[in-house]
Design a protein around this motif. Structure first.
Motif, PDB file in Angstrom:
ATOM      1  N   SER A   1       0.994  -1.182   0.098  1.00 42.40           N
ATOM      2  CA  SER A   1      -0.114   0.124   0.096  1.00 42.40           C
ATOM      3  C   SER A   1       0.950   1.537  -0.126  1.00 42.40           C
ATOM      4  CB  SER A   1      -1.073  -0.076   1.186  1.00 42.40           C
ATOM      5  OG  SER A   1      -0.128  -0.108   2.502  1.00 42.40           O
ATOM      6  N   ALA A   2       2.100   1.038   0.641  1.00 42.78           N
ATOM      7  CA  ALA A   2       2.933   2.300   0.606  1.00 42.78           C
ATOM      8  C   ALA A   2       3.287   2.571  -0.739  1.00 42.78           C
ATOM      9  CB  ALA A   2       3.959   2.137   1.684  1.00 42.78           C
ATOM     10  N   ARG A   3       3.938   1.607  -1.325  1.00 45.77           N
ATOM     11  CA  ARG A   3       4.468   1.699  -2.603  1.00 45.77           C
ATOM     12  C   ARG A   3       3.401   2.121  -3.743  1.00 45.77           C
ATOM     13  NH1 ARG A   3       8.464  -3.161  -3.743  1.00 45.77           N
ATOM     14  NH2 ARG A   3       9.032  -1.712  -5.485  1.00 45.77           N
ATOM     15  N   MET A   4       2.165   1.738  -3.336  1.00 47.53           N
ATOM     16  CA  MET A   4       0.926   2.154  -4.416  1.00 47.53           C
ATOM     17  C   MET A   4       0.560   3.369  -4.037  1.00 47.53           C
ATOM     18  SD  MET A   4      -0.668  -1.656  -5.081  1.00 47.53           S
ATOM     19  CE  MET A   4      -1.790  -0.768  -6.189  1.00 47.53           C
ATOM     20  N   LYS A   5       0.797   3.996  -2.973  1.00 50.82           N
ATOM     21  CA  LYS A   5       0.391   5.173  -2.530  1.00 50.82           C
ATOM     22  C   LYS A   5      -1.337   5.068  -2.246  1.00 50.82           C
ATOM     23  CE  LYS A   5       4.018   8.129  -3.973  1.00 50.82           C
ATOM     24  NZ  LYS A   5       4.844   7.377  -4.868  1.00 50.82           N
ATOM     25  N   LEU A   6      -1.577   4.071  -1.724  1.00 51.77           N
ATOM     26  CA  LEU A   6      -3.123   3.779  -1.416  1.00 51.77           C
ATOM     27  C   LEU A   6      -3.325   3.326  -0.011  1.00 51.77           C
ATOM     28  CD1 LEU A   6      -4.012   1.757  -4.524  1.00 51.77           C
ATOM     29  CD2 LEU A   6      -4.820   3.843  -3.988  1.00 51.77           C
ATOM     30  N   TYR A   7      -4.385   3.280   0.478  1.00 50.64           N
ATOM     31  CA  TYR A   7      -4.557   2.929   1.813  1.00 50.64           C
ATOM     32  C   TYR A   7      -4.757   1.223   1.844  1.00 50.64           C
ATOM     33  CZ  TYR A   7      -6.163   7.567   3.261  1.00 50.64           C
ATOM     34  OH  TYR A   7      -6.123   8.866   3.437  1.00 50.64           O
ATOM     35  N   LYS A   8      -4.676   0.701   2.865  1.00 53.72           N
ATOM     36  CA  LYS A   8      -4.346  -0.559   2.984  1.00 53.72           C
ATOM     37  C   LYS A   8      -5.629  -1.312   2.468  1.00 53.72           C
ATOM     38  CE  LYS A   8      -2.491  -0.585   7.407  1.00 53.72           C
ATOM     39  NZ  LYS A   8      -2.168  -1.102   8.535  1.00 53.72           N
ATOM     40  N   SER A   9      -6.595  -0.864   3.101  1.00 55.20           N
ATOM     41  CA  SER A   9      -8.128  -1.643   2.895  1.00 55.20           C
ATOM     42  C   SER A   9      -8.262  -1.671   1.283  1.00 55.20           C
ATOM     43  CB  SER A   9      -9.319  -0.706   3.196  1.00 55.20           C
ATOM     44  OG  SER A   9     -10.446  -1.489   3.048  1.00 55.20           O
ATOM     45  N   PRO A  10      -8.196  -0.737   0.309  1.00 55.42           N
ATOM     46  CA  PRO A  10      -8.386  -1.190  -0.969  1.00 55.42           C
ATOM     47  C   PRO A  10      -7.280  -2.074  -1.445  1.00 55.42           C
ATOM     48  CG  PRO A  10      -7.999   1.243  -0.864  1.00 55.42           C
ATOM     49  CD  PRO A  10      -8.143   0.742   0.797  1.00 55.42           C
TER      50      PRO A  10
END
Length: 52
Positions: free
Chosen positions: A17-26
């Motif tokens: 999620s950090a590498r994709m710059k998204l929240y963990k839930s999605p």
């Protein structure tokens, strides 16, 4: 997809999620969906081989 192909190294959802710059839930939802599709494809291939 490049994130998932780094020499088959196991990664945690937090890292992905950090590498994709998204929240963990999605990210978790996306990975579960991907897992279901891969499982379906593998089952289909196995059934396809058995029928041949």
């Amino acid at each position: 997809m490049d994130l998932l192909d780094e020499q088959a190294r196991e990664q945690e959802i937090t890292e992905i999620s950090a590498r994709m710059k998204l929240y963990k839930s999605p990210v978790h939802s996306l990975l579960k969906t991907l897992q279901l599709h891969v499982t379906s494809i593998m089952t289909w291939k196995q059934n396809s081989i058995i029928e041949d």
